[in-house]
Design a protein around this motif. Structure first.
Motif, PDB file in Angstrom:
ATOM      1  N   HIS A   1     -49.912  50.139  24.200  1.00  0.00           N
ATOM      2  CA  HIS A   1     -51.264  48.993  23.683  1.00  0.00           C
ATOM      3  C   HIS A   1     -50.650  47.432  23.576  1.00  0.00           C
ATOM      4  O   HIS A   1     -49.804  47.474  25.173  1.00  0.00           O
ATOM      5  N   PHE A   2     -51.549  46.995  23.467  1.00  0.00           N
ATOM      6  CA  PHE A   2     -50.932  44.849  24.359  1.00  0.00           C
ATOM      7  C   PHE A   2     -51.041  43.907  23.215  1.00  0.00           C
ATOM      8  O   PHE A   2     -51.980  44.560  21.546  1.00  0.00           O
ATOM      9  N   HIS A   3     -50.845  42.891  22.709  1.00  0.00           N
ATOM     10  CA  HIS A   3     -51.103  42.150  21.557  1.00  0.00           C
ATOM     11  C   HIS A   3     -51.183  40.646  22.558  1.00  0.00           C
ATOM     12  O   HIS A   3     -50.740  40.417  24.107  1.00  0.00           O
ATOM     13  N   PRO A   4     -51.313  39.801  22.180  1.00  0.00           N
ATOM     14  CA  PRO A   4     -51.556  38.197  22.560  1.00  0.00           C
ATOM     15  C   PRO A   4     -50.531  37.974  22.478  1.00  0.00           C
ATOM     16  O   PRO A   4     -50.056  37.024  23.543  1.00  0.00           O
TER      17      PRO A   4
ATOM     18  N   GLU B   1     -46.380  36.836  23.697  1.00  0.00           N
ATOM     19  CA  GLU B   1     -46.017  36.883  25.058  1.00  0.00           C
ATOM     20  C   GLU B   1     -44.595  37.446  24.213  1.00  0.00           C
ATOM     21  O   GLU B   1     -43.837  37.026  23.709  1.00  0.00           O
TER      22      GLU B   1
ATOM     23  N   GLY C   1     -48.239  37.866  27.670  1.00  0.00           N
ATOM     24  CA  GLY C   1     -49.123  37.953  26.904  1.00  0.00           C
ATOM     25  C   GLY C   1     -51.076  38.651  26.922  1.00  0.00           C
ATOM     26  O   GLY C   1     -51.047  38.720  28.197  1.00  0.00           O
ATOM     27  N   ASN C   2     -51.168  40.279  26.606  1.00  0.00           N
ATOM     28  CA  ASN C   2     -52.306  40.259  26.568  1.00  0.00           C
ATOM     29  C   ASN C   2     -52.273  41.764  27.721  1.00  0.00           C
ATOM     30  O   ASN C   2     -53.154  42.411  28.495  1.00  0.00           O
TER      31      ASN C   2
ATOM     32  N   THR D   1     -49.112  33.824  18.286  1.00  0.00           N
ATOM     33  CA  THR D   1     -49.975  33.349  18.061  1.00  0.00           C
ATOM     34  C   THR D   1     -51.195  33.395  16.954  1.00  0.00           C
ATOM     35  O   THR D   1     -52.011  33.708  17.470  1.00  0.00           O
TER      36      THR D   1
END
Length: 105
Positions: free
Chosen positions: A33-36, A38, A69-70, A91
Motif C-alpha cells: 500500500h501507499f499513502h501521501p 511520510e 510519502g507515496n 497530510t
C-alpha cells in the motif's frame, strides 16, 4: 485502518503528526500500500521484513524504518508478536483524523 488482521492500535493525532502504536500478531503479512504521509516506524519489540518498492530489509527491535510519502511498502511480521511505533506526517484535515481517532481511545 490497518492492512494486518488482528492488529491492536492506539493512535494520537497532533497538529502536524500522527503517532500510532501497533501490536501485530506473529507471522502476519500486510498488503502492499501507499499513502501521501511520510512514515517513520520504530520497532519496539519483535521484528518485521519491510518491502519498500523492490527492496526488502529485516528490522528488529530498536530499528527505525523510514518510508517516504507515496512509496509502495509492505510489512511482514516475523515469528513473534511485534510492537511498532509509527509516526506519520499530517497530510489531510486534522479535524477529520481526530474524529476517526479520538484522544481518549
Amino acid at each position: 485502518l490497518t492492512t494486518h488482521a488482528g492488529t491492536v492500535r492506539q493512535t494520537w493525532v497532533g497538529d502536524k503528526v500522527v503517532l500510532t502504536r501497533v501490536v501485530v500478531k506473529p507471522n502476519s503479512r500486510g498488503k502492499p500500500h501507499f499513502h501521501p504521509a511520510e512514515q517513520v516506524s520504530m520497532i519496539l519489540r519483535g521484528g518485521v521484513r519491510v518491502t519498500l518498492g523492490n527492496t526488502g530489509q529485516i528490522a528488529m527491535a530498536g530499528s527505525i524504518v523510514h518510508i517516504p510519502g507515496n512509496a509502495v511498502h509492505m510489512f511482514e511480521i516475523l515469528g513473534e508478536e511485534t510492537e511498532i511505533l509509527d509516526v506519520y506526517t499530517v497530510t489531510r484535515n486534522v479535524d477529520e483524523l481526530r474524529k476517526r481517532y479520538p484522544a481518549d481511545a
